[in-house]
Design a protein around this motif. Structure first.
Motif, mmCIF file in Angstrom:
data_model
loop_
_atom_site.group_PDB
_atom_site.id
_atom_site.type_symbol
_atom_site.label_atom_id
_atom_site.label_comp_id
_atom_site.label_asym_id
_atom_site.label_seq_id
_atom_site.Cartn_x
_atom_site.Cartn_y
_atom_site.Cartn_z
ATOM 1 N N THR A 1 27.378 -63.195 -34.788
ATOM 2 C CA THR A 1 28.418 -62.191 -34.979
ATOM 3 C C THR A 1 28.388 -61.697 -36.425
ATOM 4 O O THR A 1 27.548 -62.120 -37.226
ATOM 5 C CB THR A 1 29.802 -62.781 -34.668
ATOM 6 N N ASP A 2 29.331 -60.800 -36.751
ATOM 7 C CA ASP A 2 29.347 -60.213 -38.093
ATOM 8 C C ASP A 2 30.489 -60.742 -38.939
ATOM 9 O O ASP A 2 30.797 -60.197 -39.989
ATOM 10 C CB ASP A 2 29.450 -58.681 -37.994
ATOM 11 N N SER A 3 31.140 -61.835 -38.483
ATOM 12 C CA SER A 3 32.264 -62.370 -39.236
ATOM 13 C C SER A 3 32.442 -63.845 -38.901
ATOM 14 O O SER A 3 32.044 -64.296 -37.812
ATOM 15 C CB SER A 3 33.545 -61.597 -38.894
ATOM 16 N N ALA A 4 33.044 -64.591 -39.830
ATOM 17 C CA ALA A 4 33.320 -66.006 -39.588
ATOM 18 C C ALA A 4 34.168 -66.163 -38.328
ATOM 19 O O ALA A 4 35.011 -65.329 -38.018
ATOM 20 C CB ALA A 4 34.035 -66.617 -40.790
ATOM 21 N N VAL A 5 33.924 -67.266 -37.612
ATOM 22 C CA VAL A 5 34.586 -67.532 -36.337
ATOM 23 C C VAL A 5 35.609 -68.648 -36.537
ATOM 24 O O VAL A 5 35.306 -69.681 -37.129
ATOM 25 C CB VAL A 5 33.556 -67.947 -35.264
ATOM 26 N N ASN A 6 36.824 -68.451 -36.027
ATOM 27 C CA ASN A 6 37.878 -69.453 -36.168
ATOM 28 C C ASN A 6 38.051 -70.245 -34.873
ATOM 29 O O ASN A 6 37.072 -70.475 -34.187
ATOM 30 C CB ASN A 6 39.148 -68.769 -36.664
ATOM 31 N N ARG A 7 39.250 -70.671 -34.539
ATOM 32 C CA ARG A 7 39.430 -71.592 -33.411
ATOM 33 C C ARG A 7 39.216 -70.902 -32.070
ATOM 34 O O ARG A 7 40.027 -70.091 -31.630
ATOM 35 C CB ARG A 7 40.821 -72.238 -33.472
ATOM 36 N N ILE A 8 38.126 -71.272 -31.423
ATOM 37 C CA ILE A 8 37.713 -70.637 -30.176
ATOM 38 C C ILE A 8 38.385 -71.306 -28.979
ATOM 39 O O ILE A 8 38.945 -72.394 -29.081
ATOM 40 C CB ILE A 8 36.185 -70.673 -30.024
ATOM 41 N N SER A 9 38.306 -70.628 -27.841
ATOM 42 C CA SER A 9 38.849 -71.152 -26.590
ATOM 43 C C SER A 9 37.948 -70.691 -25.459
ATOM 44 O O SER A 9 37.423 -69.575 -25.494
ATOM 45 C CB SER A 9 40.276 -70.644 -26.383
ATOM 46 N N VAL A 10 37.768 -71.554 -24.450
ATOM 47 C CA VAL A 10 36.932 -71.226 -23.296
ATOM 48 C C VAL A 10 37.786 -71.274 -22.039
ATOM 49 O O VAL A 10 38.478 -72.267 -21.781
ATOM 50 C CB VAL A 10 35.746 -72.202 -23.157
ATOM 51 N N SER A 11 37.766 -70.206 -21.255
ATOM 52 C CA SER A 11 38.557 -70.175 -20.028
ATOM 53 C C SER A 11 37.963 -71.126 -18.993
ATOM 54 O O SER A 11 36.747 -71.298 -18.905
ATOM 55 C CB SER A 11 38.623 -68.758 -19.457
ATOM 56 N N VAL A 12 38.852 -71.737 -18.221
ATOM 57 C CA VAL A 12 38.415 -72.712 -17.227
ATOM 58 C C VAL A 12 37.705 -72.026 -16.071
ATOM 59 O O VAL A 12 36.632 -72.433 -15.636
ATOM 60 C CB VAL A 12 39.617 -73.522 -16.705
ATOM 61 N N GLY A 13 38.302 -70.946 -15.560
ATOM 62 C CA GLY A 13 37.788 -70.319 -14.352
ATOM 63 C C GLY A 13 36.494 -69.550 -14.555
ATOM 64 O O GLY A 13 35.455 -69.884 -13.986
ATOM 65 N N GLN A 14 36.548 -68.530 -15.426
ATOM 66 C CA GLN A 14 35.375 -67.669 -15.611
ATOM 67 C C GLN A 14 34.459 -68.143 -16.736
ATOM 68 O O GLN A 14 33.412 -67.558 -16.966
ATOM 69 C CB GLN A 14 35.831 -66.235 -15.892
ATOM 70 N N ARG A 15 34.882 -69.207 -17.436
ATOM 71 C CA ARG A 15 34.077 -69.762 -18.524
ATOM 72 C C ARG A 15 33.716 -68.676 -19.545
ATOM 73 O O ARG A 15 32.560 -68.489 -19.922
ATOM 74 C CB ARG A 15 32.825 -70.450 -17.967
#
Length: 370
Positions: free
Chosen positions: A283-297
């Motif tokens: 990506t073009d910027s620092a990444v902070n606290r991510i989350s992953v959806s259960v259903g569609q991942r």
């Protein structure tokens, strides 16, 4: 033959014009930036936010009204997580403690919300910082306040930056700037394990939804997987896939870990073979606290540059949340959290603009087909 050519061409398209990302609600009331956002796993479903203003707030997702205010911390509240079965919250703070506190919420009757037109995920208008929020938030004076925790976890010698419940909710893990993570027995508040090995401050911790596994992230460019499935031993694996601070690493329901970093990448790992990532998102910027959806991942990436982007587990970009002078985050986006159980808001984000935002994300299955 013509149909086959059309299918081949379609498979190479990266457009996200069919992905609908709609801003549903803004949650405004904190007096400083928000570090973390979380959603209850029990009924009623409510939103929780953790802020540098030393408070945590619980919100009605439908109305945007404050339901409970927690004021027990003496420092910035850096994370909030809800107990898997009870109306209990776990917060981590700059006051070097984590607090476990009880709440009781009764949801008000939802009022009709203003109509929000659907916006393509690629639509964006930039704007200047003069539109940033600068007034104190207005929290309803009748919002119930919780002042004292059930339990305070006190073994750290530095800022507690994150905390999470282990599966079952009888133990909790904390991550600190003192370079350790601690595993506690919730009922007794006793320290069960001190997890040492990181060379610099920890930034995040996360637990597996169904197994006794913990992952910790650090400024030392690594994240560590701690295995507590055998009560007599606990093993650790170190993963060195990033070149800068690992801001978060999270489990998926399957056998994957997804890590995000200040090096502007997100990496997807297979727990069965963690030597190298199975996908890398640049990506073009620092990444902070991510989350992953259960259903569609789907991975939600909150960025320093005010953007929020959505990717699938193979690294294909699906959408970018709309941001204009009318809507979206005005400053760094710190955290994302999916909530698939809610009918209207299935993604929440928060940031330094003192607000959380609820989104309705609709990504047709066709977009995710390879």
């Amino acid at each position: 033959m013509g149909l086959m050519v059309l299918l081949i061409v379609s498979s190479f398209k990266t457009t996200t014009s069919r992905a609908i990302c709609q801003l549903v609600k803004e949650y405004v009331g904190h007096r400083d930036g928000l570090w973390d956002v979380s959603v209850t796993r029990t009924q009623p479903v409510v939103l929780g936010t953790a802020s540098a203003d030393h408070t945590a707030l619980l919100w009605s997702i439908e109305t945007g009204k404050c339901l409970t205010k927690y004021v027990g911390h003496a420092g910035s509240v850096n994370s909030i997580k809800f107990h898997p079965t009870d109306q209990i919250a776990l917060t981590a703070s700059g006051d070097q403690t984590a607090h476990i506190w009880r709440y009781v919420v009764q949801l008000p009757t939802p009022q009709p919300s203003a109509d929000t037109s659907q916006i393509s995920a690629e639509e964006e208008v930039d704007f200047s910082d003069k539109d940033d929020l600068d007034a104190d938030g207005d929290i309803s004076s009748d919002c119930p306040t919780v002042r004292v925790p059930i339990t305070s976890l006190k073994s750290h010698q530095g800022v507690v930056i994150a905390a999470d419940w282990l599966v079952g909710g009888k133990q909790a893990v904390t991550a600190s700037w003192d370079r350790t993570a601690n595993l506690y027995d919730v009922e007794t508040s006793e320290l069960v394990h001190s997890l040492t090995g990181h060379d610099q401050e920890l930034t995040h911790c996360c637990t597996h939804p169904t197994q006794r596994l913990v992952v910790t992230s650090s400024r030392d460019t690594t994240f560590r997987l701690w295995d507590f499935r055998d009560p007599s031993i606990h093993s650790v694996n170190v993963f060195q896939g990033h070149t800068d601070t690992v801001t978060s690493a999270v489990f998926t329901v399957g056998d994957n870990v997804v890590s995000g970093s200040d090096d502007r990448t997100v990496k997807v790992w297979d727990l069965k073979n963690m030597r190298s990532p199975i996908a890398t998102i640049r990506t073009d910027s620092a990444v902070n606290r991510i989350s992953v959806s259960v259903g569609q991942r789907i991975i939600a990436l909150p960025h320093d540059n005010r953007q929020v982007r959505l990717f699938d587990m193979s690294g294909v970009r699906l959408a970018r949340l709309p941001r204009s002078n009318r809507q979206g985050h005005r400053r760094m986006v710190c955290c994302s959290a999916w909530s698939e159980d809610h009918p209207t808001c299935n993604l929440f984000t928060c940031g330094f603009d003192r607000q959380a935002i609820g989104w309705n994300i609709n990504i047709p299955a066709l977009l995710q087909e390879k």
